[in-house]
Each structure stands twice: as C-alpha cells, then as structure tokens.
Design a protein around this motif. Structure first.
Motif, PDB file in Angstrom:
ATOM      1  N   UNK A 227       0.844  -1.191   0.000  1.00  0.00           N
ATOM      2  CA  UNK A 227       0.000   0.000   0.000  1.00  0.00           C
ATOM      3  C   UNK A 227       0.881   1.244   0.000  1.00  0.00           C
ATOM      4  N   UNK A 228       0.655   2.126  -0.972  1.00  0.00           N
ATOM      5  CA  UNK A 228       1.365   3.398  -1.073  1.00  0.00           C
ATOM      6  C   UNK A 228       0.312   4.499  -1.081  1.00  0.00           C
ATOM      7  N   UNK A 229      -0.054   4.961   0.109  1.00  0.00           N
ATOM      8  CA  UNK A 229      -1.147   5.919   0.205  1.00  0.00           C
ATOM      9  C   UNK A 229      -2.439   5.251  -0.205  1.00  0.00           C
ATOM     10  N   UNK A 230      -3.134   5.818  -1.193  1.00  0.00           N
ATOM     11  CA  UNK A 230      -4.377   5.241  -1.690  1.00  0.00           C
ATOM     12  C   UNK A 230      -4.138   4.339  -2.893  1.00  0.00           C
ATOM     13  N   UNK A 231      -2.858   4.176  -3.292  1.00  0.00           N
ATOM     14  CA  UNK A 231      -2.549   3.368  -4.473  1.00  0.00           C
ATOM     15  C   UNK A 231      -2.106   1.972  -4.052  1.00  0.00           C
ATOM     16  N   UNK A 232      -2.389   1.002  -4.910  1.00  0.00           N
ATOM     17  CA  UNK A 232      -1.972  -0.378  -4.673  1.00  0.00           C
ATOM     18  C   UNK A 232      -0.975  -0.762  -5.758  1.00  0.00           C
ATOM     19  N   UNK A 233       0.228  -1.121  -5.348  1.00  0.00           N
ATOM     20  CA  UNK A 233       1.245  -1.534  -6.299  1.00  0.00           C
ATOM     21  C   UNK A 233       1.644  -2.966  -6.000  1.00  0.00           C
ATOM     22  N   UNK A 234       1.699  -3.764  -7.069  1.00  0.00           N
ATOM     23  CA  UNK A 234       2.138  -5.140  -6.905  1.00  0.00           C
ATOM     24  C   UNK A 234       3.653  -5.194  -7.006  1.00  0.00           C
ATOM     25  N   UNK A 235       4.245  -6.029  -6.170  1.00  0.00           N
ATOM     26  CA  UNK A 235       5.697  -6.076  -6.113  1.00  0.00           C
ATOM     27  C   UNK A 235       6.271  -6.682  -7.379  1.00  0.00           C
ATOM     28  N   UNK A 236       7.487  -6.313  -7.701  1.00  0.00           N
ATOM     29  CA  UNK A 236       8.190  -6.885  -8.842  1.00  0.00           C
ATOM     30  C   UNK A 236       8.823  -8.199  -8.428  1.00  0.00           C
ATOM     31  N   UNK A 237       9.219  -9.064  -9.408  1.00  0.00           N
ATOM     32  CA  UNK A 237       9.805 -10.364  -9.050  1.00  0.00           C
ATOM     33  C   UNK A 237      10.991 -10.251  -8.107  1.00  0.00           C
ATOM     34  N   UNK A 238      11.803  -9.225  -8.273  1.00  0.00           N
ATOM     35  CA  UNK A 238      12.974  -9.097  -7.420  1.00  0.00           C
ATOM     36  C   UNK A 238      12.655  -8.764  -5.980  1.00  0.00           C
ATOM     37  N   UNK A 239      11.451  -8.322  -5.705  1.00  0.00           N
ATOM     38  CA  UNK A 239      11.067  -7.921  -4.353  1.00  0.00           C
ATOM     39  C   UNK A 239      10.361  -9.034  -3.582  1.00  0.00           C
ATOM     40  N   UNK A 240      10.179 -10.174  -4.184  1.00  0.00           N
ATOM     41  CA  UNK A 240       9.423 -11.237  -3.529  1.00  0.00           C
ATOM     42  C   UNK A 240      10.225 -12.525  -3.531  1.00  0.00           C
ATOM     43  N   UNK A 241       9.652 -13.569  -2.953  1.00  0.00           N
ATOM     44  CA  UNK A 241      10.300 -14.872  -2.915  1.00  0.00           C
ATOM     45  C   UNK A 241       9.903 -15.729  -4.111  1.00  0.00           C
ATOM     46  N   UNK A 242       9.361 -15.115  -5.141  1.00  0.00           N
ATOM     47  CA  UNK A 242       8.944 -15.854  -6.328  1.00  0.00           C
ATOM     48  C   UNK A 242       7.456 -16.073  -6.409  1.00  0.00           C
ATOM     49  N   UNK A 243       6.738 -15.831  -5.312  1.00  0.00           N
ATOM     50  CA  UNK A 243       5.280 -15.996  -5.296  1.00  0.00           C
ATOM     51  C   UNK A 243       4.656 -14.669  -5.724  1.00  0.00           C
ATOM     52  N   UNK A 244       4.345 -14.546  -7.016  1.00  0.00           N
ATOM     53  CA  UNK A 244       3.858 -13.279  -7.558  1.00  0.00           C
ATOM     54  C   UNK A 244       2.353 -13.282  -7.792  1.00  0.00           C
ATOM     55  N   UNK A 245       1.683 -14.314  -7.317  1.00  0.00           N
ATOM     56  CA  UNK A 245       0.239 -14.416  -7.506  1.00  0.00           C
ATOM     57  C   UNK A 245      -0.461 -14.235  -6.169  1.00  0.00           C
ATOM     58  N   UNK A 246      -1.781 -14.279  -6.181  1.00  0.00           N
ATOM     59  CA  UNK A 246      -2.539 -14.192  -4.944  1.00  0.00           C
ATOM     60  C   UNK A 246      -2.560 -15.523  -4.214  1.00  0.00           C
ATOM     61  N   UNK A 247      -3.331 -15.567  -3.153  1.00  0.00           N
ATOM     62  CA  UNK A 247      -3.471 -16.813  -2.410  1.00  0.00           C
ATOM     63  C   UNK A 247      -2.303 -17.157  -1.521  1.00  0.00           C
ATOM     64  N   UNK A 248      -1.493 -16.161  -1.167  1.00  0.00           N
ATOM     65  CA  UNK A 248      -0.367 -16.444  -0.275  1.00  0.00           C
ATOM     66  C   UNK A 248      -0.848 -17.040   1.049  1.00  0.00           C
ATOM     67  N   UNK A 249      -2.044 -16.650   1.485  1.00  0.00           N
ATOM     68  CA  UNK A 249      -2.591 -17.199   2.727  1.00  0.00           C
ATOM     69  C   UNK A 249      -2.794 -18.709   2.621  1.00  0.00           C
ATOM     70  N   UNK A 250      -3.258 -19.171   1.450  1.00  0.00           N
ATOM     71  CA  UNK A 250      -3.432 -20.613   1.233  1.00  0.00           C
ATOM     72  C   UNK A 250      -2.080 -21.310   1.277  1.00  0.00           C
ATOM     73  N   UNK A 251      -1.114 -20.706   0.615  1.00  0.00           N
ATOM     74  CA  UNK A 251       0.230 -21.291   0.604  1.00  0.00           C
ATOM     75  C   UNK A 251       0.755 -21.494   2.020  1.00  0.00           C
ATOM     76  N   UNK A 252       0.639 -20.471   2.862  1.00  0.00           N
ATOM     77  CA  UNK A 252       1.184 -20.550   4.213  1.00  0.00           C
ATOM     78  C   UNK A 252       0.500 -21.637   5.033  1.00  0.00           C
ATOM     79  N   UNK A 253      -0.808 -21.777   4.875  1.00  0.00           N
ATOM     80  CA  UNK A 253      -1.535 -22.790   5.647  1.00  0.00           C
ATOM     81  C   UNK A 253      -1.182 -24.195   5.169  1.00  0.00           C
TER      82      UNK A 253
END
Length: 642
Positions: free
Chosen positions: A318-344
């Motif tokens: 979250x950047x103020x009122x804007x939503x930015x999706x992270x770039x591949x270099x900023x994540x662990x490779x999981x660039x899709x939704x459902x991270x909550x499912x993955x963790x469980x």
C-alpha cells in the motif's frame, strides 16, 4: 512358555525350557481346558482342514483384552495381562519333558493365523535379548490360553511370510489376509494419523469442516464424470414444456434423470463461500473421475479440499491510496494471490512430515514459474532431486535453421550429458534409451574418439545441418552425448520430449546402479500456469479444438495479463494457479478465483465459448468498504451449463 510380541495383535508363541520350571508351565488354567478339542455341534464353526483333532470357536465367557502387544514394555514387568490376536508361525519350539503334555500338544497343533486369547505375566528380557521393535524388551510368561477361532490349515498364503508373498492380483483375491501384513496395516494407521493432523491443524486456523453433496449436476470442469441414473424422471408425461424455438407449449416426455459424481466439490463450496456462511471451509472429500488409470490417479480418490474467502489477489503493498504489486525481485517468487493458502498448506505439510515421518521441512518451500519449470526441466511437475537441466540452444544453430524455427514460432532445446557425469553417462548411451528417444522425435549427437555420430529424429529436425557444426556449436567433447528436440516457443502441456527423456535417463541410471535418488523430500511450488490450453487431450472431448481452462474456468488471470486476454492474446495469458510438487509428483493444486462477474462471463462466452443461456446465474455482491477500499463480486454456478 513365552509370548513374544511382534506387532499389535500379532502373537508369536515360543515354548522353551527355562532353567527353573515353574508350576505355570506344568499346568494350564480352566480357560485353556475349555479350548480343548470337543465335538462340533451343528451351529459351530467349520472344522480345521486335515487337523488331527477337531476345533471349534470358543463361545464361553472370557476376559477382556488389557493391552495390545506393542503397548507392553519393561515398565509393565510383573503385570498380569490379557492379550488377543492372530497366532504367528513359531520360529522355534523346544518342549520340556515335564510340561503339561495336553497343553503342549494342543498348542503345537493350532494352525497359524488362528485367533487366540492368552493370559500371562510380563517379564523383562535380558539386555542381550532385547529388540528395537515395539514390545521387543519384554516377554510374557503364558499361564493360560484360549483358542477363540481356528484358521484353515492350508491358507492361500501366510501374511507374515514377507519373503514368499504371491503376486498382488492373487493377494487381492484374499484381501482379508493381505491386510494383516504389517506394511498395509501400518499404512492404514498412518493415513488415520495424517487425517487427524489435518483436521486439528485446519481447526487451529479457524477452518470449518463441511460435507457437500455427492450427487450433483454435471459441470464443465474438463475431466470425464461418472454418471448415476435415477428412477426419478426429468418430466411427467402430462406436463407442458415451452418449445425453445417457437415458444409454444409441447407435451413433455419421460426422460431419465442423471446425476454426476463430483470431480471435486466445486459448485457446493463456491456457493458456501459466496453465501457468507463460512469464510474458511474444508473437507476430506471423495472425488471421482472417469479417466484412464495412471500411477498417480485412480477413478476415485480422496483429497483435502479447502476454500478461503478474502485472500490476496497478487502480492500488494500500500502506497497511500494506491496499490502496487511487487516486482519479481522484491518477492520470494510468489507473484500471484493466495499467499494465505500457501502458508496454511505449508504448515499442514510440515506438521505431517515432522510428526509422522520425523522429518523437519523448511519453513517455506521453493517457488518457480511454469515457464521456468518447462524451460529447465521439461515438466510442469519437475523432479528437482537431480540436475540434468535443459537449455535453449536455438541461437547457436546455423542461421537457416533459426529462420525456419522462427517461422514456426519454435525453439530447439538440448539436454547434454557429459562423459564425466558418473551418474548418467552410461544411462544416456543405452541402446533402448536411444531408440526410445528417436521414436519421440529427439535428435542425438555423440562425440566418440574424435568423430561425430548423429541420429536423425523422425520429425526431420536439423535434417540438412552438418552434425559437426552442431557439435562445435554445443562444444561437445569425446564421450559427451547431446539430445536435441524442438518445441513451441511458449511452452504448453505437461511435459516436453526432453523432459520425458530426462526422467528416463534418471530411471535408467538407477537401474544400472549409478544413481540413487536422495531420500530427502523435495517440495516445490509451480505457479503462473497458462490460463488456457489446447494441449490437454483429456479436455478436448469437451472443447472440440476450442480453448480449455488449464485448471478450471473460475481461475483468475495474472493482473499483468488481463489486457492480453481482452485483446485476444489467449496463449500468453497466465493464471493465478499453483501446484504443489513432491519429488516430481503433483500432490496438490489450487488457484485464486475470478471475482469480477463481467470478467467471468467474458471467459465463458468469448474464450471458452461455452453457451451459458439462462441456466448460468451469477450472484454478485460487494465487500464491506474498509481501509483498502476494495470491492469484489463472486460468481456462483447454480445450474447445469449447456
């Protein structure tokens, strides 16, 4: 005599001569006398075949079991116990001269696999005689025994004889015997333990277990369904049904009504989540698919089926009122939704392996994209326990070959096995493997004593190219083997030619004794699959050449590819679909769902070309406005598609 416990409820009786015989070895109790041979009444069990004496099941009162064999340990020394189970064949039998002759004769004559009840006193074994298996540190001095039910003397096979087991198809004819084998019985116990862990873990994550119906209407999910006929008819003879063309009523006819067994609880769980009744659902569900048998798939199977509402739709910051999706270099490779499912799911898997297998798994599993999996390993469920990675060698080929490949939107991949590779070099040169590779349109180049030897693939790959030029481009040395095959630039399907060959080389290396698969489990997430496909033969019977959903039609596209979908670049659209792979086998999968009703309708009507008519209903609603100012609509299929 002593009772030696091997596994729960499996009894090995060994009679031996102790240094100081006690009265318990000279006399057996009244309960044992009741098990002596007696005439059979009309209602009694069948006699034991070819037995010198006649036996029958014990029908008088007898004490309840106090322990199973595996429960006993040195802590129970001195205790009186009652054990029941199936009698194992004795490994040794030494009869002492002053023992009760009737008791010993009866015990020697009892057929193996008979059910017995024994009473006795637990003794701790000497240190030199203790064993590591459960109950291996104690023995039970038997004071009395009761034959509960005799077994046939000539059984088809002995479950305890693991060295002389018949073929599986024969064992299945006598499943009641086969299930007594410790291997199978432990599998059943392990399955129960795993199910318990799943339930407790998901309960801790606030999931609600809900059973969904088994008899449903058919859905266009892709796999073939089992149909169940009903005696209930679709319409009555006297009813009037409007004609879809003229609008005038026509006389109804009696038509049979069929239900479909669920491939997965797709429709019920969507309805359940959209209703708001629960936002975290699961069940250990029975699923049915009318498909050809595979090593990892059966017509009916059980899966952990779960659904979560309010999951993320891509990794967002979250950047103020804007939503930015992270770039591949900023994540662990999981660039899709459902991270909550993955963790469980990772939490569930870690607990199962730790408590059932005693293996500690990493806190997070590796993640790669479908494109990377196909490019490096030639499979959408890669086995990463060994290397042998593929590489794109198109740019190394002569210009004429590159031009031809570009026209067909194809590339050439190579799998190179160096002579120095002690695990796979012998496997790569086996005649049967080379022949199989050629029949799968794989081009082979070998460097042997300074000479280049090439085999032509059946599809004419590099037919007019000098093998020496290819060898030089690939920098092959003496003894090296290179396999080349072409494929579409955008990978499709579940495996490439070289992906299949890679697995064949590994299996051949194992057969030759040069390679052993590591024992450590290798878990891997594969994400960003193509959202649509034409490469799945199992789904073509429904699509008839049209696009099909790679996973299911409710899978959401990657946010970056939404415009490509609306612009008709269907082959380039990736989905928020994820598979969990273990040692090269897919063990689970799921996706983030489309939450935009208009987008879902577009996918059905324009991409999949499924006519939904009046039987396709969308239930839409908006989420409560919160700090994220986020809204969504959920599609719910309430009736049969046609």
């Amino acid at each position: 005599m002593l009772l030696r416990a091997r596994v729960p409820s499996r009894l090995l009786l060994t009679v031996f001569a102790p240094v100081r015989p006690s009265s318990s070895f000279r006399k057996y109790s009244e309960s044992a006398a009741q098990a002596s041979p007696r005439p059979l009444p009309n209602h009694a069990s069948q006699t034991v075949a070819s037995a010198p004496n006649t036996y029958r099941g014990h029908c008088a009162p007898f004490p309840a079991r106090t322990h199973t064999c595996a429960q006993l340990s040195a802590q129970n020394a001195g205790s009186r116990v009652v054990l029941t189970g199936w009698l194992l064949p004795p490994r040794k039998l030494v009869v002492q001269s002053d023992a009760d002759s009737d008791m010993l004769a009866l015990m020697r004559d009892i057929p193996a696999e008979s059910t017995v009840l024994v009473q006795g006193i637990v003794h701790e074994r000497p240190t030199s005689q203790k064993r590591l298996h459960p109950g291996g540190d104690i023995e039970v001095a038997v004071t009395s025994f009761t034959l509960l039910n005799p077994a046939e003397r000539n059984l088809p096979f002995s479950p305890s004889d693991t060295r002389n087991l018949p073929a599986e198809d024969y064992r299945l004819r006598y499943r009641y015997l086969d299930l007594r084998r410790p291997t199978l019985s432990s599998n059943l116990q392990k399955r129960s333990q795993v199910a318990h862990l799943i339930r407790t873990t998901l309960h801790d994550h606030s999931f609600v277990e809900v059973e969904t119906p088994i008899l449903l209407k058919s859905t266009p999910e892709g796999a073939r369904e089992f149909l169940v006929p009903s005696r209930v008819t679709a319409s009555a003879p006297s009813s009037a049904v409007p004609n879809s063309n003229t609008g005038s009523p026509t006389v109804g006819t009696i038509e049979p009504l069929f239900y479909a067994l669920p491939q997965s609880p797709q429709q019920p769980k969507q309805l359940l989540i959209a209703s708001g009744a629960v936002d975290r659902y699961y069940q250990i569900a029975r699923c049915f698919r009318d498909e050809d048998g595979r090593k990892d798939r059966q017509p009916e199977f059980t899966q952990i089926d779960l659904e979560m509402a309010w999951v993320s739709w891509g990794k967002a910051t979250v950047d103020g009122d804007r939503h930015q999706l992270s770039t591949p270099g900023q994540s662990d490779g999981w660039r899709i939704g459902g991270r909550e499912v993955r963790e469980i799911i990772e939490d569930v898997i870690r607990k199962i392996w730790q408590r059932v297998e005693g293996v500690e798994l990493p806190m997070t599993f590796k993640v790669i994209t479908y494109k990377e999996a196909m490019g490096r390993f030639g499979s959408d469920k890669p086995d990463v326990r060994f290397e042998l990675e593929l590489q794109d060698v198109t740019a190394r080929l002569p210009a004429s070959d590159q031009a031809l490949l570009s026209e067909n939107d194809e590339i050439v991949e190579s799998l190179i096995v160096p002579a120095s590779d002690s695990q796979f070099s012998r496997a790569a040169t086996q005649k049967a493997l080379l022949k199989a590779a050629g029949s799968d349109s794989v081009h082979t180049i070998r460097r042997i004593k300074g000479q280049t030897i090439a085999t032509r693939s059946t599809d004419g790959l590099l037919a007019n190219t000098d093998p020496e030029a290819i060898r030089s481009a690939l920098n092959l040395q003496d003894g090296d083997v290179a396999f080349l095959a072409r494929r579409t630039r955008i990978p499709e399907g579940g495996a490439t030619r070289l992906g299949r060959l890679r697995l064949a080389i590994a299996n051949e290396g194992r057969t030759l004794g040069d390679f052993t698969f590591p024992s450590e489990p290798q878990f891997l997430w594969v994400t960003e699959f193509p959202l649509f496909t034409r490469a799945d033969a199992d789904k073509d019977f429904l699509a008839h050449g049209r696009w099909s959903s790679s996973h299911h039609p409710f899978t959401a596209p990657m946010w970056e590819d939404i415009e490509k979908m609306y612009n008709g670049q269907i082959a380039e659209v990736r989905g928020q679909h994820y598979d969990l792979v273990l040692n090269g086998t897919e063990i689970g999968g799921g996706s983030v769902r489309v939450h935009d009703a208009a987008m879902q309708d577009y996918i059905f009507a324009k991409v999949l070309q499924v006519s939904t008519g009046k039987t396709h209903l969308f239930l839409s609603f908006s989420l409560s406005r919160n700090a994220d100012e986020f809204s969504m609509t959920l599609p719910v299929t309430l009736a049969l598609y046609h």
